[in-house]
Design an enzyme around this catalytic site. Structure first.
Site, PDB file in Angstrom:
ATOM      1  CB  SER A 144      -0.911   0.011   1.230  1.00  0.00           C
ATOM      2  OG  SER A 144      -1.575   1.255   1.361  1.00  0.00           O
TER       3      SER A 144
ATOM      4  CE1 TYR B 269      -4.198  -1.698   5.170  1.00  0.00           C
ATOM      5  CE2 TYR B 269      -3.542   0.582   4.778  1.00  0.00           C
ATOM      6  CZ  TYR B 269      -3.915  -0.673   4.293  1.00  0.00           C
ATOM      7  OH  TYR B 269      -3.977  -0.879   2.950  1.00  0.00           O
TER       8      TYR B 269
END
Length: 700
Positions: A577, A590
């Site tokens: 990501s 995250y």
């Protein structure tokens, strides 16, 4: 004593109401599809059918007789109308006058295009004269196991007479072609009441002037042979009796999962191979039998069987009573090398001055006592079909060796078929393989938007795909969607939680047993969470780490094991990501887990490089469409973090990007394809951002 099992007879599937009103070509298609629907009649691509039809000549308007015959390379079970070649019978008859004899037989194939009716582009097969010169209107040429068992028996002529009397004749072995067509013509002239003929070591021809009657004759003759074999083999010992006992089903599959990547690595020199494992009862009966090694060494008889399975199989040295897979693996290399040497010697003994060069010398079929059969080929469908053909060969050997003595094709005849110049020309016309042909991909999070888009991208390029996910319903839907477009052979699914070690190990083994190994891992399973640090629970922190860090470690570890056993390199792609490089508000768990992913990829790139295992990272950003992580609280949480309504979030992400564009699952799939393909063969340890531009995530 092994008793031959009772076998259900072939059922007459002809429906008069369905065939009513059909033209003769349509009846031919109907008949062909019915015959090809049962593998006991003929296997995939085997046999052919024809009809002689009166049609108007497109130039003169006169009614002329036209031969409709299955075209080269077709399959009677799945053929459509455009799969038939059409030729003027008058011109085919004229070929008799220019035939120069057996020595010049192959040149006759070059004259077949001159006989084409109505500019049909479908190429006629070498079997065309066999159909043309039988005087009856409808001809079936099938490869039923029960008939080939007669044809491959030492006393096949006597058995044919005993079983069929004068209704079915017999002709000695002759390679398919013009000469055999003339032999059939003479047989029909000499035996006008015969309904067909058994071709030694080959198959069955049957005929009639009515399409339905031809079909029914074919079924009746095969059923008669099946009845005869059931009576003759009842109570008799099969294949000399069993000398091995089968392992349990789970143990058989576990052994196959360990052997297949090793074999695959050894046989994937010129191109990557795909495997198929088969442990059905017929296979186990054969591999466990006393006579298996001797019969396997004789090779197959029917040319179609032989072309799919090679001169003979490789019998793997494995003792199921004292199973030692490590010892078997240690001895596999010498066994494979010995097979190659034997194959090269066969080539040198039999080659002609104009023979094509030596082809792949590796075995196609691998027989393992107590375990089953493994086949390897350039793609999954071919590997499966090759296995089906060898099961046909087993059935033939079973019948022939029980009532007589089984005879394989003579070595020189086998070579002359395998290295036939006409077969070589057919191989040369094959399309160039796709960029991922023979590659096997394992995709975690495979039922999500990015996972399914990546699977589709790989499938379009010829890969096989194992999809892993924890969502059963989404996994089933994704599988159904992909198999409907790419076929059932190339898609498999497994329910797997990337945080459960045993599940990951089992999924890797399942991939090996289904396809033979692994080339590409796309680690894509994910979650997303959002919370300020003071509201981030330990459970939430650990959940992110378990899935996005530990899960990626577990899957990569098992992939490394398989890739190293194969020894042919590979590609691992982490779908990380932008958040792994650029911090985001209220997402510490995250972002930190994604950063760990990226650094794990760097570490694996270092470890994998000596084994040509490339490890790269794709960093998406804001892939909303089709992504399951946006279907829960994450969508609202991210909208709240940026002070937006959920409906405005996609536009927010688009506007904040440098390029002002939305990022779609297909964009990530394209990047994952690049890192899996030869286009990135010299890239490892890299990060590719697919985020429409985000200055904070620039890697330099």
């Amino acid at each position: 004593m092994t008793k031959s099992p009772a076998t259900k007879r072939l059922e007459n599937l002809w429906n008069d109401s369905t065939s009513a009103g059909m033209t003769e070509p349509e009846k031919l298609l109907y008949r062909s599809n019915l015959l090809g629907s049962d593998k006991r009649i003929t296997n995939y691509g085997g046999g052919n059918t024809s009809a002689k039809v009166m049609q108007a000549d497109p130039l003169t308007g006169d009614m002329v007789e036209v031969l409709w015959v299955k075209g080269s390379g077709g399959d009677v079970g799945s053929i459509k109308m455009d799969g038939f070649a059409t030729l003027y019978m008058e011109k085919l008859e004229a070929l008799r006058g220019i035939y120069r004899g057996l020595e010049f037989e192959d040149e006759m194939v070059g004259f077949l295009p001159h006989c084409t009716f109505n500019l049909n582009s479908r190429a006629a097969s070498i079997d065309t004269p066999l159909h043309a010169y039988v005087p009856q209107k409808h001809v079936d040429h099938m490869h039923p196991d029960a008939i080939i068992a007669i044809a491959a028996a030492k006393n096949s002529r006597e058995l044919t007479k005993q079983i069929f009397g004068d209704e079915i004749g017999w002709l000695p072995w002759k390679r398919p072609g013009f000469e055999l067509g003339l032999w059939l013509s003479k047989f029909c002239a000499d035996n006008p009441d015969a309904k067909g003929v058994v071709l030694e070591s080959h198959g069955l021809f049957t005929w009639d002037d009515d399409a339905k009657m031809c079909y029914e004759t074919t079924l009746r003759i095969i059923n008669r042979a099946m009845d005869w074999f059931e009576a003759e083999t009842a109570g008799k010992t099969i294949f000399g009796g069993a000398v091995h006992e089968s392992l349990s089903a789970d143990a058989r599959r576990a052994v196959a999962a360990r052997l297949m990547p090793a074999i695959r690595g050894m046989v994937s020199g010129e191109q990557h191979m795909v495997g198929h494992f088969d442990d059905q009862p017929a296979v186990l009966e054969f591999v466990n039998a006393a006579e298996m090694p001797a019969l396997a060494a004789l090779g197959t008889s029917c040319p179609d069987h032989f072309l799919r399975t090679k001169i003979r199989p490789l019998v793997v040295d494995f003792a199921p009573a004292t199973p030692d897979v490590d010892a078997t693996l240690a001895n596999l290399g010498p066994q494979v090398a010995a097979y190659r040497e034997d194959y090269a010697a066969y080539y040198n003994r039999c080659k002609h001055d104009n023979s094509p060069g030596l082809r792949d010398p590796n075995a196609v079929v691998y027989l393992i006592p107590g375990v089953g059969m493994i086949t390897f080929a350039k793609d999954k469908a071919t590997a499966r079909i090759s296995g089906e053909f060898y099961v046909n060969a087993i059935n033939v050997m079973r019948g022939a060796s029980t009532v007589s003595e089984y005879c394989g094709l003579p070595e020189q005849e086998a070579f002359d078929i395998e290295y036939w110049l006409l077969e070589e020309a057919k191989l040369q016309r094959m399309p160039k393989p796709k960029s991922l042909a023979g590659r096997i991909a394992f995709i975690t999070g495979g039922a999500g938007g990015i996972g399914s888009a990546t699977a589709e991208r790989y499938l379009r390029e010829g890969a096989c795909v194992m999809l892993a996910d924890i969502d059963d319903s989404a996994l089933a839907a994704t599988r159904d969607n992909l198999t409907s477009r790419f076929g059932a052979d190339v898609v498999r699914t497994v329910r797997m939680d990337v945080t459960v070690e045993d599940a990951v190990i089992a999924a890797a083994a399942q991939t090996a047993a289904e396809f033979g190994g692994l080339d590409i891992l796309v680690s894509n399973a994910g979650i997303a969470s959002s919370a300020p640090i003071e509201e981030t629970s330990l459970a939430l922190w650990n959940k992110n780490m378990d899935i996005l860090s530990t899960g990626y470690f577990l899957v990569s570890r098992e992939a490394f094991k398989v890739l190293k056993v194969q020894g042919i390199g590979g590609a691992i792609v982490f779908i990380a990501s932008k958040n792994g490089l650029a911090a985001s508000p209220n997402a510490s768990a995250y972002c930190t887990a994604k950063a760990a992913e990226i650094h794990l990829a760097r570490c694996l790139a270092l470890e994998g490089a000596p084994n040509q295992i490339r490890v790269n990272v794709v960093n998406p950003d804001a892939v909303l469409r089709g992504s399951k992580i946006w279907s829960g609280d994450w969508l609202k949480e991210r909208a709240d973090a940026y002070g937006k309504d959920t409906a405005d979030l996609e536009d927010h992400y688009r506007q904040r990007s440098l390029l002002k564009r939305s990022v779609l699952p297909e964009d990530i799939a394209e990047a994952a394809y690049f890192f899996a393909s030869e286009a990135s063969a010299k890239s490892t340890g890299n990060i590719l951002n697919v985020d429409a531009g985000n200055v904070q995530s620039f890697t330099r």
